[in-house]
Design a protein around this motif. Structure first.
Motif, PDB file in Angstrom:
ATOM      1  N   MET A   1      61.434 -18.148  78.450  1.00 14.52           N
ATOM      2  CA  MET A   1      62.365 -18.381  78.350  1.00 14.52           C
ATOM      3  C   MET A   1      63.131 -18.269  76.696  1.00 14.52           C
ATOM      4  O   MET A   1      62.476 -17.730  75.751  1.00 14.52           O
ATOM      5  CB  MET A   1      62.032 -19.933  77.517  1.00 14.52           C
ATOM      6  CG  MET A   1      61.060 -21.047  78.641  1.00 14.52           C
ATOM      7  SD  MET A   1      61.530 -22.337  78.778  1.00 14.52           S
ATOM      8  CE  MET A   1      61.040 -23.167  80.596  1.00 14.52           C
ATOM      9  N   THR A   2      64.576 -18.586  76.678  1.00 13.65           N
ATOM     10  CA  THR A   2      65.383 -17.969  76.096  1.00 13.65           C
ATOM     11  C   THR A   2      65.301 -18.529  74.186  1.00 13.65           C
ATOM     12  O   THR A   2      65.682 -20.023  74.036  1.00 13.65           O
ATOM     13  CB  THR A   2      66.648 -17.879  76.198  1.00 13.65           C
ATOM     14  OG1 THR A   2      66.789 -17.695  77.752  1.00 13.65           O
ATOM     15  CG2 THR A   2      67.996 -17.324  75.582  1.00 13.65           C
ATOM     16  N   GLY A   3      64.376 -18.435  73.682  1.00 15.62           N
ATOM     17  CA  GLY A   3      64.956 -18.439  72.481  1.00 15.62           C
ATOM     18  C   GLY A   3      63.899 -19.361  71.630  1.00 15.62           C
ATOM     19  O   GLY A   3      64.442 -20.304  70.866  1.00 15.62           O
ATOM     20  N   ILE A   4      63.018 -19.997  72.819  1.00 14.79           N
ATOM     21  CA  ILE A   4      61.998 -21.204  72.136  1.00 14.79           C
ATOM     22  C   ILE A   4      61.044 -20.872  72.031  1.00 14.79           C
ATOM     23  O   ILE A   4      60.470 -19.944  73.162  1.00 14.79           O
ATOM     24  CB  ILE A   4      62.432 -22.130  72.588  1.00 14.79           C
ATOM     25  CG1 ILE A   4      61.881 -22.373  74.304  1.00 14.79           C
ATOM     26  CG2 ILE A   4      63.413 -22.965  73.013  1.00 14.79           C
ATOM     27  CD1 ILE A   4      62.316 -23.105  75.795  1.00 14.79           C
ATOM     28  N   GLY A   5      59.468 -21.038  71.888  1.00 15.72           N
ATOM     29  CA  GLY A   5      57.798 -20.675  71.918  1.00 15.72           C
ATOM     30  C   GLY A   5      57.586 -20.884  72.773  1.00 15.72           C
ATOM     31  O   GLY A   5      58.177 -22.327  73.577  1.00 15.72           O
ATOM     32  N   TRP A   6      55.613 -21.102  73.314  1.00 18.67           N
ATOM     33  CA  TRP A   6      55.314 -21.319  73.994  1.00 18.67           C
ATOM     34  C   TRP A   6      55.333 -23.051  74.451  1.00 18.67           C
ATOM     35  O   TRP A   6      55.113 -23.746  75.256  1.00 18.67           O
ATOM     36  CB  TRP A   6      54.216 -20.328  74.247  1.00 18.67           C
ATOM     37  CG  TRP A   6      54.212 -19.090  75.118  1.00 18.67           C
ATOM     38  CD1 TRP A   6      54.292 -18.387  73.833  1.00 18.67           C
ATOM     39  CD2 TRP A   6      54.851 -18.374  76.078  1.00 18.67           C
ATOM     40  NE1 TRP A   6      54.317 -17.014  74.633  1.00 18.67           N
ATOM     41  CE2 TRP A   6      55.212 -17.229  76.405  1.00 18.67           C
ATOM     42  CE3 TRP A   6      54.350 -19.307  77.155  1.00 18.67           C
ATOM     43  CZ2 TRP A   6      54.687 -16.797  77.376  1.00 18.67           C
ATOM     44  CZ3 TRP A   6      54.701 -19.147  78.625  1.00 18.67           C
ATOM     45  CH2 TRP A   6      54.689 -17.809  78.105  1.00 18.67           C
ATOM     46  N   LEU A   7      54.639 -23.506  73.036  1.00 15.59           N
ATOM     47  CA  LEU A   7      54.891 -25.019  72.968  1.00 15.59           C
ATOM     48  C   LEU A   7      55.936 -25.318  73.307  1.00 15.59           C
ATOM     49  O   LEU A   7      55.662 -26.990  74.392  1.00 15.59           O
ATOM     50  CB  LEU A   7      53.784 -25.328  71.512  1.00 15.59           C
ATOM     51  CG  LEU A   7      53.793 -26.726  71.532  1.00 15.59           C
ATOM     52  CD1 LEU A   7      53.111 -27.338  72.332  1.00 15.59           C
ATOM     53  CD2 LEU A   7      53.040 -27.197  69.992  1.00 15.59           C
ATOM     54  N   ALA A   8      56.599 -25.436  72.721  1.00 13.88           N
ATOM     55  CA  ALA A   8      58.285 -26.252  73.506  1.00 13.88           C
ATOM     56  C   ALA A   8      58.585 -25.938  74.874  1.00 13.88           C
ATOM     57  O   ALA A   8      59.312 -26.621  75.171  1.00 13.88           O
ATOM     58  CB  ALA A   8      59.760 -25.145  72.768  1.00 13.88           C
ATOM     59  N   ALA A   9      57.853 -24.581  75.628  1.00 11.17           N
ATOM     60  CA  ALA A   9      58.125 -24.208  76.886  1.00 11.17           C
ATOM     61  C   ALA A   9      57.563 -25.417  77.497  1.00 11.17           C
ATOM     62  O   ALA A   9      58.127 -26.127  78.561  1.00 11.17           O
ATOM     63  CB  ALA A   9      58.314 -22.625  76.802  1.00 11.17           C
ATOM     64  N   ILE A  10      56.442 -25.799  77.016  1.00  9.75           N
ATOM     65  CA  ILE A  10      55.493 -26.365  77.832  1.00  9.75           C
ATOM     66  C   ILE A  10      56.298 -27.633  77.553  1.00  9.75           C
ATOM     67  O   ILE A  10      56.712 -28.351  78.411  1.00  9.75           O
ATOM     68  CB  ILE A  10      53.806 -26.337  77.347  1.00  9.75           C
ATOM     69  CG1 ILE A  10      53.089 -25.872  77.451  1.00  9.75           C
ATOM     70  CG2 ILE A  10      53.004 -26.930  77.712  1.00  9.75           C
ATOM     71  CD1 ILE A  10      52.249 -24.685  77.214  1.00  9.75           C
ATOM     72  N   ILE A  11      56.844 -28.212  76.927  1.00 10.59           N
ATOM     73  CA  ILE A  11      56.972 -29.764  76.401  1.00 10.59           C
ATOM     74  C   ILE A  11      58.291 -29.776  76.927  1.00 10.59           C
ATOM     75  O   ILE A  11      58.540 -30.805  78.221  1.00 10.59           O
ATOM     76  CB  ILE A  11      57.639 -30.019  75.034  1.00 10.59           C
ATOM     77  CG1 ILE A  11      55.931 -29.675  74.392  1.00 10.59           C
ATOM     78  CG2 ILE A  11      57.903 -30.959  74.552  1.00 10.59           C
ATOM     79  CD1 ILE A  11      56.536 -29.817  72.836  1.00 10.59           C
ATOM     80  N   ILE A  12      58.899 -28.613  77.218  1.00  7.89           N
ATOM     81  CA  ILE A  12      59.959 -29.095  77.755  1.00  7.89           C
ATOM     82  C   ILE A  12      60.516 -28.874  79.349  1.00  7.89           C
ATOM     83  O   ILE A  12      60.434 -29.658  80.149  1.00  7.89           O
ATOM     84  CB  ILE A  12      61.165 -27.858  77.190  1.00  7.89           C
ATOM     85  CG1 ILE A  12      61.976 -28.013  76.270  1.00  7.89           C
ATOM     86  CG2 ILE A  12      62.425 -27.525  78.378  1.00  7.89           C
ATOM     87  CD1 ILE A  12      62.745 -27.550  75.269  1.00  7.89           C
ATOM     88  N   GLY A  13      59.328 -27.495  80.036  1.00  8.85           N
ATOM     89  CA  GLY A  13      58.880 -27.563  81.400  1.00  8.85           C
ATOM     90  C   GLY A  13      58.458 -29.346  81.985  1.00  8.85           C
ATOM     91  O   GLY A  13      58.508 -29.269  82.717  1.00  8.85           O
ATOM     92  N   GLY A  14      57.556 -29.732  80.371  1.00 10.19           N
ATOM     93  CA  GLY A  14      57.059 -30.885  81.021  1.00 10.19           C
ATOM     94  C   GLY A  14      58.038 -31.903  81.889  1.00 10.19           C
ATOM     95  O   GLY A  14      58.278 -32.539  82.398  1.00 10.19           O
TER      96      GLY A  14
END
Length: 84
Positions: A1-14
């Motif tokens: 994902m562009t410019g976001i961390g793994w934790l943010a990717a999980i939250i945004i993905g959820g």
């Protein structure tokens, strides 16, 4: 994902997966929502990079891309399920 961390990717993905689940009137569960949101975002980001040469950045952009990608994945899963 562009410019976001793994934790943010999980939250945004959820969130994206949950929104797609509500929009497509599906019942997948929280883990599948996260997976659909993340995989959908990755898939759509790759397509956008190949066609346009760029993608949407930031949290909102990735949320939109994840939502659209998750909707596409839910649609494809339903189409495959119906054909078998």
């Amino acid at each position: 994902m562009t410019g976001i961390g793994w934790l943010a990717a999980i939250i945004i993905g959820g969130i994206a997966g949950w929104l797609a689940e509500q929009f497509m009137k599906s019942n997948m569960g929280i883990l599948m929502n996260i997976i659909l949101g993340i995989v959908g975002a990755l898939l759509l980001n790759a397509i956008l990079m190949a066609i346009v040469g760029s993608t949407l950045g930031g949290w909102i952009g990735q949320l939109v891309i994840g939502f659209i990608g998750a909707c596409i994945l839910i649609f494809l899963a339903r189409a495959i399920r119906r054909s078998t």
